[in-house]
Design a protein around this motif. Structure first.
Motif, short mmCIF file in Angstrom:
data_model
loop_
_atom_site.label_atom_id
_atom_site.label_comp_id
_atom_site.label_asym_id
_atom_site.label_seq_id
_atom_site.Cartn_x
_atom_site.Cartn_y
_atom_site.Cartn_z
N UNK A 54 22.38 -15.53 29.17
CA UNK A 54 23.28 -15.46 30.53
C UNK A 54 22.41 -15.55 31.79
N UNK A 55 21.18 -14.71 31.90
CA UNK A 55 20.67 -14.72 32.94
C UNK A 55 19.83 -16.16 33.27
N UNK A 56 19.49 -16.69 32.12
CA UNK A 56 18.75 -17.95 32.43
C UNK A 56 19.42 -18.93 32.87
N UNK A 57 21.02 -19.17 32.42
CA UNK A 57 21.73 -20.06 32.81
C UNK A 57 22.16 -19.68 34.34
N UNK A 58 22.51 -18.42 34.65
CA UNK A 58 22.69 -18.08 36.19
C UNK A 58 21.53 -18.41 37.05
N UNK A 59 20.28 -18.17 36.48
CA UNK A 59 19.15 -18.41 37.55
C UNK A 59 18.95 -19.96 37.70
N UNK A 60 19.32 -20.43 36.65
CA UNK A 60 18.94 -22.06 36.84
C UNK A 60 19.98 -22.77 37.57
N UNK A 61 21.24 -22.46 37.17
CA UNK A 61 22.58 -23.12 37.91
C UNK A 61 22.58 -22.99 39.45
N UNK A 85 24.38 -21.44 42.85
CA UNK A 85 25.46 -21.75 43.28
C UNK A 85 26.52 -20.76 43.02
N UNK A 86 27.80 -21.48 42.66
CA UNK A 86 28.80 -20.80 42.23
C UNK A 86 28.71 -20.11 40.87
N UNK A 87 28.04 -20.93 39.93
CA UNK A 87 27.88 -20.28 38.57
C UNK A 87 27.06 -19.06 38.67
N UNK A 117 26.82 -13.23 38.31
CA UNK A 117 26.33 -11.96 39.06
C UNK A 117 27.64 -11.23 39.01
N UNK A 118 28.41 -11.44 39.51
CA UNK A 118 29.64 -10.42 39.80
C UNK A 118 30.11 -9.74 38.59
N UNK A 119 30.02 -10.82 37.46
CA UNK A 119 30.45 -10.16 36.12
C UNK A 119 29.46 -9.00 35.73
N UNK A 120 28.27 -9.35 35.68
CA UNK A 120 27.20 -8.48 35.64
C UNK A 120 27.37 -7.01 36.20
#
Length: 215
Positions: free
Chosen positions: A67-74, A76-78, A83-86
């Motif tokens: 999850x963190x890999x997707x968030x950090x790479x993407x 923007x809004x993703x 981050x808000x979910x975490x």
């Protein structure tokens, strides 16, 4: 923990002597209130507490890192949504979250592991995301993006190797915290049912006799 079945001289669930026998050559740690060998129960209890904790850490590490890999790479809004979910999960105390999940699913080892994992993976998600955001501006990653690397290739080949060391250190230090959480839930009666030995439940049952039978 791995060698517990071979280290335990007696069946940890069966009565082998009179209750509350002191430590001796036959019973190294003495016996409990109904005459079960305490050394055998502690050896197997370490396995029943430590191995589930290791499984929780491994799941949280893999899922949270993904999850963190997707968030950090993407970005923007993703990144913002993840981050808000975490943050939503992290704002709740892990123990209370686990208690709520177990209350809905019922006691038992599998449900305990699920409950702890739900509240534990966000820590790894946040750590992985922060490490990715730090790495993504490094020259070698910028060069890879200019050369056409993106998506899974960028994440797995250029970002993940730089994140792994921090994740391994965090996971290694975190095992003790998960062991304590598993033991706490077992202490409260939310672990495996009796007569399965667990460190938390064994501690809870021995409190009344602690001042009389110290072992």
């Amino acid at each position: 923990a791995v060698g517990a079945p071979w280290l335990a001289p007696y069946d940890p669930t069966l009565r082998v002597a009179e209750g509350y026998q002191p430590p001796s050559g036959a019973y190294w740690f003495g016996t409990d209130e109904i005459g079960r060998d305490l050394f055998s129960r502690i050896a197997v209890g370490v396995q029943n507490t430590w191995l589930p904790a290791l499984a929780v850490v491994l799941f949280s590490l893999v899922f949270g890192s993904a999850v963190g890999l997707v968030a950090g790479t993407a970005g923007g809004k993703t990144d913002m949504i993840i981050q808000r979910m975490i943050d939503l999960i992290l704002v709740l105390p892990a123990t209370l979250t686990a208690l709520a999940v177990i209350a809905s699913l019922g006691p038992g080892l599998a449900n305990t592991m699920i409950a702890i994992s739900i509240s534990w993976w966000p820590w790894y998600g946040r750590l992985c995301r922060d490490e990715v955001r730090r790495l993504i501006v490094r020259p070698h990653v910028e060069a890879a993006r200019i050369a056409g690397a993106h998506g899974p290739r960028l994440m797995l080949r250029y970002l993940l190797p730089g994140v792994v060391p921090a994740l391994i250190v965090a996971a290694t230090l975190d095992i003790a915290n998960v062991v304590l959480t598993v033991s706490l839930l077992s202490f409260l009666g939310l672990g495996q049912p009796a007569p399965v030995p667990e460190l938390g439940s064994m501690t809870a049952r021995s409190l009344d006799s602690l001042t009389v039978f110290w072992w």
